[in-house]
Write an enzyme that holds these catalytic residues in place. Structure first.
Site, PDB file in Angstrom:
ATOM      1  N   ASP A 136      78.930  49.781  32.368  1.00 37.17           N
ATOM      2  CA  ASP A 136      79.504  48.697  31.568  1.00 37.17           C
ATOM      3  C   ASP A 136      79.393  47.353  32.276  1.00 37.17           C
ATOM      4  OD1 ASP A 136      81.257  49.589  33.570  1.00 37.17           O
ATOM      5  OD2 ASP A 136      82.995  48.748  32.554  1.00 37.17           O
ATOM      6  N   GLU A 193      92.452  50.293  35.222  1.00 38.78           N
ATOM      7  CA  GLU A 193      91.709  50.081  36.472  1.00 38.78           C
ATOM      8  C   GLU A 193      92.258  48.914  37.293  1.00 38.78           C
ATOM      9  OE1 GLU A 193      87.485  49.221  36.095  1.00 38.78           O
ATOM     10  OE2 GLU A 193      87.189  49.352  38.259  1.00 38.78           O
ATOM     11  N   LYS A 233      92.017  54.468  37.138  1.00 34.22           N
ATOM     12  CA  LYS A 233      90.757  54.249  37.867  1.00 34.22           C
ATOM     13  C   LYS A 233      91.019  53.276  39.011  1.00 34.22           C
ATOM     14  CE  LYS A 233      86.042  52.527  37.391  1.00 34.22           C
ATOM     15  NZ  LYS A 233      84.822  52.555  36.576  1.00 34.22           N
ATOM     16  N   GLY A 240      83.264  50.795  44.091  1.00 39.10           N
ATOM     17  CA  GLY A 240      83.657  49.524  44.679  1.00 39.10           C
ATOM     18  C   GLY A 240      82.845  48.982  45.841  1.00 39.10           C
ATOM     19  N   GLY A 261      80.008  53.273  39.218  1.00 38.22           N
ATOM     20  CA  GLY A 261      78.925  52.445  38.723  1.00 38.22           C
ATOM     21  C   GLY A 261      77.797  52.466  39.755  1.00 38.22           C
TER      22      GLY A 261
HETATM   23  P1  13P Z   1      81.661  50.601  40.876  1.00 40.70           P
HETATM   24  O1  13P Z   1      81.747  52.092  41.035  1.00 40.70           O
HETATM   25  O2  13P Z   1      80.289  50.029  41.135  1.00 40.70           O
HETATM   26  O3  13P Z   1      82.777  49.887  41.608  1.00 40.70           O
HETATM   27  O4  13P Z   1      81.878  50.296  39.329  1.00 40.70           O
HETATM   28  C1  13P Z   1      82.910  50.866  38.677  1.00 40.70           C
HETATM   29  C2  13P Z   1      83.438  49.939  37.668  1.00 40.70           C
HETATM   30  O5  13P Z   1      83.467  50.251  36.506  1.00 40.70           O
HETATM   31  C3  13P Z   1      83.955  48.646  38.126  1.00 40.70           C
HETATM   32  O6  13P Z   1      84.692  48.050  37.092  1.00 40.70           O
END
Ligand code: 13P
Length: 342
Positions: free
Chosen positions: A24, A177, A219, A262, A291
């Site tokens: 996203d 999150e 999250k 992160g 991500g």
């Molecule tokens: P990362 O795992 O790259 O931190 O991304 C997760 C995410 O959705 C950040 O909002």
């Protein structure tokens, strides 16, 4: 009935061996990722890249859900199937990022507040019509001199709870999150302290705003040393401190905690999740909603060239498989040296 639907979707997202792919990235973030591989961030390149991730064969064994961006939920696979339908057909639950990003918080230098509440009820209705069954809202907190302030912690907690209540009203599972950023040279103890304050505020607001805990997922960041700290905590220490913090603040009614990566390296993110699960059982499922840690090798292998789609899919499959193993505490770093065969 509505509460039961929320609960069953939340539980399906943290089913055994499975976790979430965060795909996203906002326009600005995906541009940064594409810049790193020298690819222009056009709408078609973004579509083609997400298409390769979503059509990776076999990945539904490890991936329960995908978080989409507003543009992506309206796009289609190369055969014309809208992405949310394609995912559903494969047994993967489509979700949507609904926040409008972290903006400077007034009277609080260096701190942010996440925007996007105005008109959110109507946007939820639209996203539901497009096929989304869960949502995400991210708040960020920096560690520094005197920050995060209680002002920033409580303002963001209030917004997160307003979002979560509206999400449940619309029948979408809210992924809540709160991300304490790990940039800086702070110790793991400071990370523990900041994460504790943030989680305390978030769960206080969620309760006060009548959010149904059994129908959310959290999250969060893991409790880590700052990335430029002189001494980095080991995977075991990260697992111990993270669990100590979460046991104090996250009600057992919450079905799952799906960590963000992160900015950890992909291998660290997997090894830390593994160390967490190796200490189970826990009151909640501990899974991933990565991500960068799921995508980094795939993005690099792709490089914007259609000839590399297969190599990129193999790289994505491999990370998904390793993180699935970490869900059960059965990942070993030696697996990283296995040849790519998937
Ligand atoms: P990362 O795992 O790259 O931190 O991304 C997760 C995410 O959705 C950040 O909002």
């Amino acid at each position: 009935m509505a509460a039961q639907d929320l609960e069953s979707t939340a539980r399906a997202l943290v089913a055994d061996n499975k976790g979430i792919l965060a795909a996203d990235e906002s326009d600005g973030t995906i541009k940064k990722r594409f810049d790193s591989i020298g690819v222009e961030s056009t709408e078609e390149n973004r579509r083609a890249y997400r298409d390769l991730l979503f059509t990776t064969e076999g990945v539904e064994e490890f991936i329960s859900g995908v978080i989409l961006f507003d543009e992506t939920i309206r796009q289609s696979s190369s055969d014309g199937t809208p992405f949310p339908h394609l995912l559903e057909r494969r047994g993967i639950i489509p979700g949507i990022k609904v926040d409008k990003g972290a903006k400077p918080l007034a009277n609080a230098p260096g701190e942010t507040i996440t925007e996007g509440l105005d008109g959110l009820r109507a946007r939820f209705e639209e996203y539901r019509g497009l096929g989304a069954r869960f949502a995400k809202w991210r708040a960020t907190y920096s560690i520094g001199d005197g920050i995060p302030s209680e002002y920033c912690v409580w303002t963001n907690a209030h917004a997160l709870a307003r979002y979560a209540a509206l999400s449940q009203e619309a029948g979408l599972v809210p992924i809540v999150e709160p991300e304490v950023l790990m940039d800086g040279d702070h110790s793991i103890e400071r990370s523990f302290e900041a994460t504790s304050r943030v989680l305390h505020a978030v769960f206080t607001e969620l309760r006060d705003q009548r959010v149904h805990f059994e129908g959310i997922l959290l999250k969060p960041n893991m409790v880590l040393s700052g990335y430029s700290a002189p001494q980095q905590a080991s995977h075991d220490e990260v697992a111990e401190q993270t669990l100590r913090c979460f046991r104090r603040h996250v009600p057992a009614a919450v079905p799952g905690i799906v960590f963000l990566s992160g900015g950890q390296s992909d291998e660290d993110a997997t090894a830390n999740l593994n160390a967490l699960n190796a200490r189970g059982p826990h009151p909640w499922e501990l899974s991933f909603s990565y991500g960068r840690a799921l995508q980094a090798p795939a993005l690099k292998a792709w490089g914007g060239d259609p000839a590399n789609v297969e190599a990129a899919q193999k790289a994505f499959y491999r990370r998904a498989k390793f993180n699935s193993a970490a869900r059960a505490g059965s990942y070993a770093p030696e697996m990283e040296r296995e040849p790519v065969t998937a």
